[in-house]
Design a protein around this motif. Structure first.
Motif, PDB file in Angstrom:
ATOM      1  N   SER A 106      -7.615  18.418   3.575  1.00 33.80           N
ATOM      2  CA  SER A 106      -6.518  17.491   3.381  1.00 33.80           C
ATOM      3  C   SER A 106      -7.027  16.353   2.504  1.00 33.80           C
ATOM      4  O   SER A 106      -8.112  15.828   2.734  1.00 33.80           O
ATOM      5  N   VAL A 107      -6.252  16.021   1.486  1.00 37.44           N
ATOM      6  CA  VAL A 107      -6.663  14.938   0.587  1.00 37.44           C
ATOM      7  C   VAL A 107      -5.552  13.908   0.520  1.00 37.44           C
ATOM      8  O   VAL A 107      -4.380  14.262   0.443  1.00 37.44           O
ATOM      9  N   ARG A 108      -5.931  12.654   0.581  1.00 41.47           N
ATOM     10  CA  ARG A 108      -4.948  11.582   0.417  1.00 41.47           C
ATOM     11  C   ARG A 108      -5.490  10.531  -0.539  1.00 41.47           C
ATOM     12  O   ARG A 108      -6.688  10.229  -0.518  1.00 41.47           O
ATOM     13  N   VAL A 109      -4.592  10.018  -1.330  1.00 42.52           N
ATOM     14  CA  VAL A 109      -4.963   8.905  -2.202  1.00 42.52           C
ATOM     15  C   VAL A 109      -3.984   7.767  -1.939  1.00 42.52           C
ATOM     16  O   VAL A 109      -2.776   7.983  -1.865  1.00 42.52           O
ATOM     17  N   PHE A 110      -4.515   6.601  -1.734  1.00 42.11           N
ATOM     18  CA  PHE A 110      -3.678   5.431  -1.479  1.00 42.11           C
ATOM     19  C   PHE A 110      -3.858   4.409  -2.580  1.00 42.11           C
ATOM     20  O   PHE A 110      -4.956   4.247  -3.104  1.00 42.11           O
ATOM     21  N   GLU A 170      -7.773   0.388  -7.707  1.00 46.93           N
ATOM     22  CA  GLU A 170      -6.954   0.121  -6.533  1.00 46.93           C
ATOM     23  C   GLU A 170      -6.662   1.378  -5.730  1.00 46.93           C
ATOM     24  O   GLU A 170      -5.754   1.407  -4.925  1.00 46.93           O
ATOM     25  N   LEU A 171      -7.427   2.416  -6.000  1.00 44.49           N
ATOM     26  CA  LEU A 171      -7.176   3.679  -5.309  1.00 44.49           C
ATOM     27  C   LEU A 171      -8.273   3.996  -4.309  1.00 44.49           C
ATOM     28  O   LEU A 171      -9.450   3.830  -4.586  1.00 44.49           O
ATOM     29  N   ILE A 172      -7.848   4.443  -3.132  1.00 41.85           N
ATOM     30  CA  ILE A 172      -8.810   4.956  -2.154  1.00 41.85           C
ATOM     31  C   ILE A 172      -8.471   6.416  -1.929  1.00 41.85           C
ATOM     32  O   ILE A 172      -7.313   6.755  -1.668  1.00 41.85           O
ATOM     33  N   GLN A 173      -9.469   7.269  -2.065  1.00 42.56           N
ATOM     34  CA  GLN A 173      -9.221   8.691  -1.860  1.00 42.56           C
ATOM     35  C   GLN A 173     -10.007   9.165  -0.639  1.00 42.56           C
ATOM     36  O   GLN A 173     -11.195   8.923  -0.505  1.00 42.56           O
ATOM     37  N   ILE A 174      -9.327   9.828   0.264  1.00 43.52           N
ATOM     38  CA  ILE A 174     -10.003  10.375   1.441  1.00 43.52           C
ATOM     39  C   ILE A 174      -9.762  11.877   1.461  1.00 43.52           C
ATOM     40  O   ILE A 174      -8.626  12.337   1.379  1.00 43.52           O
ATOM     41  N   ALA A 175     -10.844  12.629   1.533  1.00 44.01           N
ATOM     42  CA  ALA A 175     -10.710  14.085   1.635  1.00 44.01           C
ATOM     43  C   ALA A 175     -11.347  14.529   2.946  1.00 44.01           C
ATOM     44  O   ALA A 175     -12.440  14.102   3.279  1.00 44.01           O
ATOM     45  N   THR A 226     -19.448   3.986  -0.135  1.00 44.56           N
ATOM     46  CA  THR A 226     -18.861   4.325  -1.419  1.00 44.56           C
ATOM     47  C   THR A 226     -18.684   3.055  -2.230  1.00 44.56           C
ATOM     48  O   THR A 226     -18.172   2.058  -1.718  1.00 44.56           O
ATOM     49  N   VAL A 227     -19.077   3.137  -3.462  1.00 46.32           N
ATOM     50  CA  VAL A 227     -18.969   1.944  -4.296  1.00 46.32           C
ATOM     51  C   VAL A 227     -17.812   2.086  -5.283  1.00 46.32           C
ATOM     52  O   VAL A 227     -17.585   3.153  -5.845  1.00 46.32           O
ATOM     53  N   GLY A 228     -17.059   1.004  -5.398  1.00 47.88           N
ATOM     54  CA  GLY A 228     -15.960   0.958  -6.355  1.00 47.88           C
ATOM     55  C   GLY A 228     -16.111  -0.276  -7.214  1.00 47.88           C
ATOM     56  O   GLY A 228     -17.089  -1.010  -7.074  1.00 47.88           O
ATOM     57  N   GLU A 229     -15.122  -0.490  -8.072  1.00 50.66           N
ATOM     58  CA  GLU A 229     -15.246  -1.624  -8.986  1.00 50.66           C
ATOM     59  C   GLU A 229     -15.214  -2.955  -8.257  1.00 50.66           C
ATOM     60  O   GLU A 229     -15.962  -3.859  -8.572  1.00 50.66           O
ATOM     61  N   ASN A 230     -14.305  -3.055  -7.289  1.00 51.13           N
ATOM     62  CA  ASN A 230     -14.186  -4.346  -6.631  1.00 51.13           C
ATOM     63  C   ASN A 230     -14.293  -4.266  -5.116  1.00 51.13           C
ATOM     64  O   ASN A 230     -13.909  -5.174  -4.414  1.00 51.13           O
ATOM     65  N   MET A 231     -14.753  -3.135  -4.626  1.00 51.09           N
ATOM     66  CA  MET A 231     -15.046  -3.111  -3.193  1.00 51.09           C
ATOM     67  C   MET A 231     -16.022  -2.006  -2.836  1.00 51.09           C
ATOM     68  O   MET A 231     -16.289  -1.095  -3.626  1.00 51.09           O
ATOM     69  N   LEU A 232     -16.540  -2.132  -1.625  1.00 51.22           N
ATOM     70  CA  LEU A 232     -17.432  -1.115  -1.072  1.00 51.22           C
ATOM     71  C   LEU A 232     -16.779  -0.615   0.215  1.00 51.22           C
ATOM     72  O   LEU A 232     -16.250  -1.406   0.994  1.00 51.22           O
ATOM     73  N   LEU A 233     -16.805   0.696   0.400  1.00 52.94           N
ATOM     74  CA  LEU A 233     -16.257   1.240   1.638  1.00 52.94           C
ATOM     75  C   LEU A 233     -17.390   1.870   2.422  1.00 52.94           C
ATOM     76  O   LEU A 233     -18.261   2.530   1.861  1.00 52.94           O
ATOM     77  N   MET A 253       0.845  -1.187   0.000  1.00 52.47           N
ATOM     78  CA  MET A 253       0.000   0.000   0.000  1.00 52.47           C
ATOM     79  C   MET A 253       0.881   1.238   0.000  1.00 52.47           C
ATOM     80  O   MET A 253       1.798   1.349   0.791  1.00 52.47           O
ATOM     81  N   ALA A 254       0.597   2.116  -0.894  1.00 54.81           N
ATOM     82  CA  ALA A 254       1.461   3.286  -1.009  1.00 54.81           C
ATOM     83  C   ALA A 254       0.625   4.556  -1.074  1.00 54.81           C
ATOM     84  O   ALA A 254      -0.459   4.565  -1.647  1.00 54.81           O
ATOM     85  N   VAL A 255       1.152   5.587  -0.475  1.00 53.43           N
ATOM     86  CA  VAL A 255       0.470   6.875  -0.547  1.00 53.43           C
ATOM     87  C   VAL A 255       0.821   7.505  -1.896  1.00 53.43           C
ATOM     88  O   VAL A 255       1.985   7.718  -2.209  1.00 53.43           O
ATOM     89  N   GLU A 256      -0.199   7.748  -2.692  1.00 51.52           N
ATOM     90  CA  GLU A 256       0.026   8.323  -4.022  1.00 51.52           C
ATOM     91  C   GLU A 256       0.013   9.833  -3.966  1.00 51.52           C
ATOM     92  O   GLU A 256       0.684  10.500  -4.723  1.00 51.52           O
ATOM     93  N   LEU A 257      -0.838  10.327  -3.104  1.00 50.92           N
ATOM     94  CA  LEU A 257      -1.085  11.758  -3.086  1.00 50.92           C
ATOM     95  C   LEU A 257      -1.373  12.115  -1.641  1.00 50.92           C
ATOM     96  O   LEU A 257      -2.060  11.380  -0.947  1.00 50.92           O
ATOM     97  N   ASP A 258      -0.843  13.200  -1.191  1.00 45.46           N
ATOM     98  CA  ASP A 258      -1.026  13.572   0.202  1.00 45.46           C
ATOM     99  C   ASP A 258      -0.847  15.081   0.314  1.00 45.46           C
ATOM    100  O   ASP A 258       0.268  15.587   0.190  1.00 45.46           O
ATOM    101  N   VAL A 259      -1.941  15.799   0.480  1.00 46.74           N
ATOM    102  CA  VAL A 259      -1.814  17.254   0.586  1.00 46.74           C
ATOM    103  C   VAL A 259      -2.636  17.775   1.757  1.00 46.74           C
ATOM    104  O   VAL A 259      -3.627  17.174   2.161  1.00 46.74           O
ATOM    105  N   PHE A 260      -2.188  18.873   2.266  1.00 45.61           N
ATOM    106  CA  PHE A 260      -2.895  19.573   3.334  1.00 45.61           C
ATOM    107  C   PHE A 260      -2.864  21.045   2.960  1.00 45.61           C
ATOM    108  O   PHE A 260      -1.787  21.606   2.762  1.00 45.61           O
ATOM    109  N   VAL A 261      -4.017  21.658   2.814  1.00 45.20           N
ATOM    110  CA  VAL A 261      -4.065  23.068   2.450  1.00 45.20           C
ATOM    111  C   VAL A 261      -4.928  23.802   3.459  1.00 45.20           C
ATOM    112  O   VAL A 261      -6.085  23.428   3.668  1.00 45.20           O
ATOM    113  N   GLY A 262      -4.369  24.796   4.081  1.00 43.65           N
ATOM    114  CA  GLY A 262      -5.130  25.587   5.046  1.00 43.65           C
ATOM    115  C   GLY A 262      -5.608  26.875   4.416  1.00 43.65           C
ATOM    116  O   GLY A 262      -4.984  27.370   3.482  1.00 43.65           O
TER     117      GLY A 262
END
Lengths: 357, 1056
Positions: free
Chosen positions: B728-732, B785-790, B570-577, A1-10
């Protein structure tokens, strides 16, 4: 599992002063994280290295975006992209333009050209300052130089207006610009003992007294270039050493004034003619650009070193120079009082600043 | 031809270099509205052009005014080739159409290009002259105010809350039109931006019409969403609550008729109003403003309510006169019931998007109701008839309504709708809180009605809303009931789940905290019908499991209620969160939660038993620790030390407690799935072990931090004005999802959320002590294979030193700002406050309080009382001394109430104000005003003086040089910063200094690193406001004038 994108904007741009310093110092993200870990921040904040890395990355990204604006500080103040409280804006600018002593001593007086920039790797190895940081500092010098080079009005004020720096830092930049413009030699071994502050003081004196600005407050380049006319006139001082009578008279006046007041009277008496010749020769040669560059070398070689070898203390030097300057007034045959004082006033201040170990 | 739009282009600055040869730009501007375009002259060779154009005038229908955005394009003139676009500014002129809002829009706007981002700024002035259209059949609804705020906006008073309004419009997505193959990405993005802007304008206009039809003049809790259905089209839908609002004035509003007859005045200049404003606390002192719409509210009033209702509402008025309303309680209740029925029967959907209500509005709360359905999308054939989508939502709403009925409730509050789309499958979700409302408030919320209600309601101790609305003998689900711990008279459930904010009058013990349940379920990659079926089958299990997790985590924190519950699937192609977030609280009225008991199935094994008892110990320890952290001290202590006035209750409560050990919750979630006891965790299978594990691995919030997803954190009142909104946004990337076990995925997902929170705490450590409020998580599965959390939230620093603070409260005049109290009550409260100062001292030294003092530290002896406070029954104040406890509670409440509103009286030099002051002196460049943004509906330590209109913006950003822009993170970081900047610029141009109820509704991010490309869509909304800090209140009149001048100057500077 890898972090692809990680931002924090205030909404208000979050700025960590410590990370900013690390960024300015040219550390990579990894190095910066390592340094932060060493500072014990993990224990303090009860967090983990990955959090620290994410935080550092965020800051570095923000700084990179800010850098473009920092190149022109008034833009940073007016832009709408980052909401930054004004005290923080001032801090960002001030720190970005702050330069380091070892670095400036390497570059001071050199031409701010591509060639010098290429040599920055050597400077970096010599000073143990990262190449990135060296480049930033060099580019700052060059940027300030380019902007104010051809501007009318007082140098320090121009720098302050265009770069929103504090008085002190603007003064330092004025020195850097002034030295770079006249390409004063500061790197010789004999000059190594001098600090940037010594040179900055001398630069201030030179700007105040020897440039065009000293006589005409609205001339182009008034604070950057030396007053050619003045330099030309300095030739007239030669009479003080070429005219034997004048030289003797001058000597006796100085000796009378200093008798019993200085510890090194005999040494002074014996070296007077040499010293006087040294100072006046410097003056008469200043019309040649090459000799202007060597001004500080000459001052050290012709005056400071002889005095030091005779163990004059700073007080002796001060008394001597004061009397040396003042007694010339009593020389009837000497007609260039104004010129003399414009020259000696500045030389005296410079020498006194430079006279230390 | 009812409107004239006037636009003037003043100047530009920081333009990009468009001509490499000269390092300069020859810029000119095109101003477009509808089909009309004007152009400025070319300002040659400058990066800071001064156009100083004439006023361009557009004569337009007000329908267009509402729908169309003003489009300003900055171009570089090129003699030989086509002119190059530098960028655009879209300006929504809707805020100028309301008669109360800004008269002019003027300021610097970032010039935005969907490929390059912000490229310089442009100074624009916009004015609208609106002529009134009295045509009943008109298609426009100018003048209807829209608010994102989920409560009655602070400077207004609700005259009537009419109810639910919804609308949706559909269209083809330009990105999927055939023409998209031949046009540039820029053209395609701009087409999309423009279309969405148009659609949301149209949507707003249509909703406005509905509101006018209902007799309202505003929409509160307006929630607009986009569904990007891809091939099948683009849906813009919105829901809201129609209201009739009155601007609050400082003269007692009750003296005036509920709504004066509307007049057709032209707009007032903003500076001419507010002659003596903010020193008073009851909201802005603008004299009652006239409305421009042509419907008479009084007429609508009578239309809304049947004649018999009006008769009924008169009855209690006479009762109030005698001052013994309480005795009429019995018969009146019956009348209410009748009234209620008639008031709600004719409503198709008795839903309210509001989450906070005027006091007295919310009578009982039943529990969370939710409904989901899985739909297969197909192409929208006829955009003019969005019937399918309408029918889908109607179906779901019907279901919610019936769920509410099952809970004995006639209304649903805190109602919201959402979707999750993956390819052709779409999950529609709706949820809310079933509730019983005070029917009279629906027709007339004026203060009269309020106080009346309080009079005849004997139970306004802050526990009323917890009492069950359903029939005890005929419960819709197995719940465990006890007598209310506050009033001892009514039954309450043992746990309460809601989607609303904790009511102001709620009696809360201790502080709250953010509670999240997270879940990941794998599913097979299938298509069409099979896919939809698979998802539908998974949903109930996910809901059940999320629910169990929430319940366990709630117990672990020794709390008994959830507020602001939001379950996102949240629905995705191969999983539900699944992600459920809520704020846990301890409601004083509800029984104390029992612990969690762990049992094993195979007791023969001694090592196994050892393991279980270890776990049990860990859990018990954690509950004890959490009690300390959240300051949850059982309320019995107070009664014991003070000498309970009702001696038998102690016994009773003990009894109840032991019973409450095994019970279930009130939520309507599928309890049919088993009668499994929520408190007993059997660890006979891997799942249970995992459950317990996840319980125990939730990292505790670092000290100095609190977090919640509601607007306010009960127990913390003394906010400072130091706030920081952030996104804050993260994509894994998960590699090889199919090969992973669902356990591993669950843990991974949970860790992602935890880590994100941990990062936030670290980043905001300089603000400690602080509370993260309105923490809003948004989960998306953009790819396989991506999970995005904002996450969007606001961090607010609070003042630790409460004692020092309380003494200040009494002297502060800005009490009770938030609640809509009339003058009379206000004075009364002040008086009460003064008294409380003295009693507070008494409390301090009363030996009976010793027990509490040792617990909470000597500095804050008042807090525990405050936390347990109940609402003040003003009308029964006369006999307050009869009960000592009640008395103290009243005091405490007043203190607490006061303290909510006087937040920043302590911090004299708010950092920003200070900053501004400093700014003026050293750096003399033109100051751009600081614009605060917050997801909350208020600014701590400040008073909202004016609402300037809704902000609803949609942006697309695309890049084809991803690496050069710093990779995906660099790209998104810049884009979010740009979005913030554009929102701030619009607010500043409207003359505002903050956005409240800010929300990032959508953040759709797509990348293609191989092609070095990425695209992102962001949709944000909020209410532009103007606020004055409490600390500046004294100098406010002069200041507001100064700020007015400043904006004037800003443009003036450029002209000269």
């Amino acid at each position: 599992m890898a972090v692809e994108l990680d931002v924090f904007v205030g909404n208000t741009t979050l700025i960590d002063k410590d990370v900013y310093q690390l960024w300015l110092d040219g550390y990579s993200v990894n190095d910066a994280v390592a340094i932060r870990v060493q500072s014990g921040i993990l224990e303090q904040a009860g967090t983990t290295p990955d959090v620290l890395e994410s935080d550092t990355m965020d800051h570095y990204r923000a700084f990179q975006m800010l850098e473009r604006l920092l190149h022109s500080p008034p833009k940073l103040i007016n832009q709408l992209l980052f909401q930054i409280p004004p005290p923080m804006q001032a801090m960002l600018i001030e720190k970005y333009y702050t330069f380091e002593e070892p670095f400036v001593r390497e570059v001071l007086g050199k031409k701010l050209s591509k060639g010098t920039k290429k040599d920055l790797d050597d400077v970096s190895t010599k000073t143990a300052i990262t190449l990135k940081s060296c480049r930033r500092q060099f580019d700052n010098f060059k940027r300030v130089f380019k902007v104010v080079e051809e501007m009318k009005g007082p140098l320090v004020e121009n720098i302050q207006q265009n770069f929103l720096l504090s008085d002190r830092l603007a003064g330092d930049y004025a020195a850097v610009v002034f030295f770079a413009n006249s390409r004063f030699e500061t790197g010789k071994k004999k000059l190594q003992y001098l600090t940037f502050e010594d040179f900055a003081c001398c630069a201030e004196q030179l700007i105040q007294n020897w440039t065009l600005g000293a006589v005409d407050s609205m001339a182009d380049d008034m604070d950057v270039d030396l007053d050619r006319e003045f330099l030309q006139d300095l030739k007239d001082l030669k009479v003080l050493i070429t005219d034997k009578d004048l030289l003797d008279q001058h000597k006796s006046l100085v000796c009378t004034a200093l008798r019993g007041k200085v510890t090194i009277f005999t040494e002074m008496e014996s070296s007077f003619k040499n010293l006087s010749r040294g100072l006046i020769n410097i003056a008469t040669k200043l019309i040649h650009t090459k000799d202007v560059r060597d001004l500080f070398v000459d001052l050290v070689e012709k005056f400071i070193e002889p005095c030091k070898s005779d163990r004059w203390n700073i007080n002796d030097v001060c008394l001597f120079l004061t009397q040396y300057t003042n007694t010339a007034r009593a020389l009837d045959a000497f007609k260039h009082q104004c010129l003399w004082e414009r020259y000696m006033g500045t030389v005296k201040s410079c020498i006194l600043k430079m006279y230390h170990d | 031809m009812p409107g004239k739009l006037k636009v003037r282009i003043v100047a530009g600055r920081h333009l990009p270099v468009m001509d490499r040869a000269s390092d300069l730009t020859d810029a000119f501007v095109e101003v477009k509205f509808g089909n009309t375009t004007f152009k400025t002259d070319v300002f040659p060779k400058s990066l800071n052009p001064q156009w100083n154009s004439e006023w361009f005038k557009f004569e337009v229908d007000d329908e267009d005014l509402q729908d169309e955005p003003l489009q300003i394009t900055v171009l570089d003139h090129d003699t030989y080739s086509a002119n190059d676009a530098i960028g655009k500014v879209y300006i929504d002129i809707d805020p100028l159409l309301s008669n109360e809002a800004a008269a002019i829009l003027s300021g610097w706007f970032p010039i935005y290009d969907t490929i390059h981002g912000i490229r310089g700024e442009i100074n624009v002035m916009v004015k609208v002259d609106l002529f009134n259209d009295l045509n009943r059949f008109r298609q426009s609804s100018c003048g209807v105010k829209f608010f994102c705020t989920m409560s009655i906006p602070k400077c207004y008073k609700a005259v009537t809350i009419h109810g639910f309004v919804e609308e949706l419009v559909v269209n083809e997505d330009p990105e999927y039109q055939w023409i998209d193959r031949i046009r540039t990405p820029r053209a395609s993005n701009e087409a999309r931006q423009r279309l969405i802007s148009l659609m949301s304008g149209e949507l707003q206009r249509k909703i406005g019409l509905k509101v006018l039809e209902m007799g309202g003049n505003a929409v509160v809790g307006y929630l607009q969403c986009f569904d990007l259905e891809g091939e099948s089209g683009l849906v813009v839908r919105a829901i809201g609550t129609a209201c009739t609002l009155d601007k609050l004035s400082n003269t007692a509003t009750s003296l005036l008729p509920p709504c004066s007859s509307p007049s057709k005045d032209m707009k007032e200049v903003p500076f001419s109003e507010d002659p003596n404003p903010v020193t008073h606390s009851s909201g802005p002192s603008t004299p009652l403003k006239n409305q421009t719409y042509s419907f008479s509210p009084s007429k609508s009033y009578s239309r809304q309510s049947s004649s018999s209702d009006t008769d009924l509402s008169l009855t209690p008025k006479t009762g109030m006169g005698s001052g013994s309303g309480g005795k009429d309680g019995g018969p009146l209740k019956a009348l209410y019931r009748q009234q209620t029925q008639s008031a709600f029967e004719h409503r198709e959907f008795p839903f309210f998007t509001l989450t906070t209500f005027p006091s007295g509005f919310l009578v009982h709360v039943g529990g969370v109701v939710s409904a989901r359905s899985v739909k297969l999308l197909d192409r929208i054939h006829n955009p003019d008839e969005p019937e399918t989508r309408d029918a889908w939502w109607a179906e779901i709403r019907q279901e919610i309504k019936s769920h509410g009925k099952a809970l004995g409730c006639h209304a649903v509050v805190g109602y919201s709708e959402s979707t999750s789309i993956c390819e052709e499958v779409c999950i529609l979700s709706a949820s809310g809180t079933a509730a019983v409302l005070n029917p009279k408030m629906l027709q007339d919320c004026s203060m009269e009605g309020c106080s009346e209600h309080r009079l005849d309601d004997p139970l306004s101790l802050g526990c009323n809303f917890c009492h069950i609305p359903y029939d005890e003998l005929n419960m819709p689900f197995p719940a465990h009931l006890t007598y209310c711990y506050v009033c001892r008279k009514q039954k309450v459930p043992d746990v309460l789940f809601t989607t609303i904010e904790p009511p102001l009058e709620a009696a809360v013990t201790g502080k709250g905290c953010l509670i999240q349940a997270r879940l990941c379920r794998q599913k097979k990659k299938t298509q069409g019908e099979a896919n939809a079926t698979a998802i539908s089958n998974l949903l109930p299990f996910m809901e059940y499991e999320l629910h169990t997790q929430l319940m366990n985590k709630l117990k672990l924190r020794a709390m008994n209620a959830l507020f602001g519950l939001r379950i996102q699937i949240t629905v995705g192609e191969n999983m539900l969160l699944g992600l459920a977030s809520a704020t846990g609280l301890y409601l004083t009225a509800l029984p104390s939660p029992g612990g969690i008991q762990v049992t094993g199935k195979t007791p023969s094994d001694s090592s196994y038993e050892q393991h279980i008892s270890n776990m049990q110990k860990k859990i018990n320890d954690m509950i004890i620790k959490n009690r300390e952290i959240y300051e949850i001290n059982p309320p019995e202590i107070l009664e014991e030390v003070l000498g309970s006035p009702i001696p038998e209750t102690r016994q009773r409560s003990r009894l109840f407690r032991s019973q409450s050990e095994s019970s279930d919750d009130v939520s309507e979630l599928d309890l049919s799935h088993g009668k499994k006891d929520a408190f007993v965790l059997e660890i006979d299978d891997a799942d249970a072990v995992e459950d317990i594990h996840s319980l125990l691995t939730d990292a505790p919030t670092p000290s100095g931090f609190y977090s919640c997803n509601t607007e306010i954190m009960p127990g913390i009142n003394n906010w400072t004005s130091d706030l920081q909104m952030f996104t804050s946004v993260r994509v894994f990337r998960l590699n090889n999802v199919t090969s992973l076990t669902s356990q591993w995925l669950n843990k991974a997902f949970s860790d992602l959320c935890e880590n994100l929170l941990k990062t936030l705490y670290f980043k905001l450590r300089s603000m400690v002590p602080c509370c993260l409020c309105h923490v809003n998580f948004n989960v998306a599965l953009p790819e396989d294979e991506l999970i995005q959390i904002a996450v969007t939230a606001v961090a607010i620093t609070y003042d630790k030193d409460q004692a020092q603070y309380v003494s200040k409260v009494c002297t502060d005049k800005t009490l009770l700002r938030a609640s809509a109290e009339n003058e009379e009550q206000l004075q009364f409260t002040l008086e009460l406050c003064m008294e409380s100062q003295s009693t507070q001292c008494a409390l301090l030294f009363s030996p009976s309080k010793a027990a509490e003092m040792t617990e909470s530290g000597s500095l804050q002896p008042v807090t525990p009382a405050a936390q347990r406070a109940t609402s003040v029954d003003y009308s029964s104040f006369a006999d307050r001394c009869s009960s000592w406890i009640e008395f103290i509670k009243q005091k405490a409440q007043t203190i607490r109430r006061g303290s909510i509103k006087t937040i920043s009286s302590l911090d004299k030099a708010s950092p920003l104000a200070e900053a501004q002051a400093r700014h003026r002196s050293p750096i003399s460049c033109t100051t751009s005003t600081v614009v605060e943004m917050t997801p909350l509906s208020f600014i701590p330590g400040a008073k909202i003086t004016k609402y300037l209109g809704i902000i609803n913006m949609f942006f697309i950003r695309e890049t084809t040089s991803l690496r050069e822009e710093g990779g995906v993170s660099g790209f998104l970081h810049a884009f979010i910063a740009e979005v913030f900047a554009m929102v701030r610029a619009h607010v500043a141009a409207l003359g505002g200094n903050a956005v409240v109820s800010y929300i990032m509704k959508q953040c759709v991010f797509m990348e293609n690193p191989n092609k070095n490309q990425a695209q992102c869509l962001i949709n944000v909304s909020g209410d532009a406001i103007n606020f004055v800090r409490d600390t500046d209140v004294e100098s406010a009149p002069s200041q507001s004038q100064a700020s007015g001048l400043q904006t004037g100057n800003g443009s003036g500077d450029v002209v000269t």
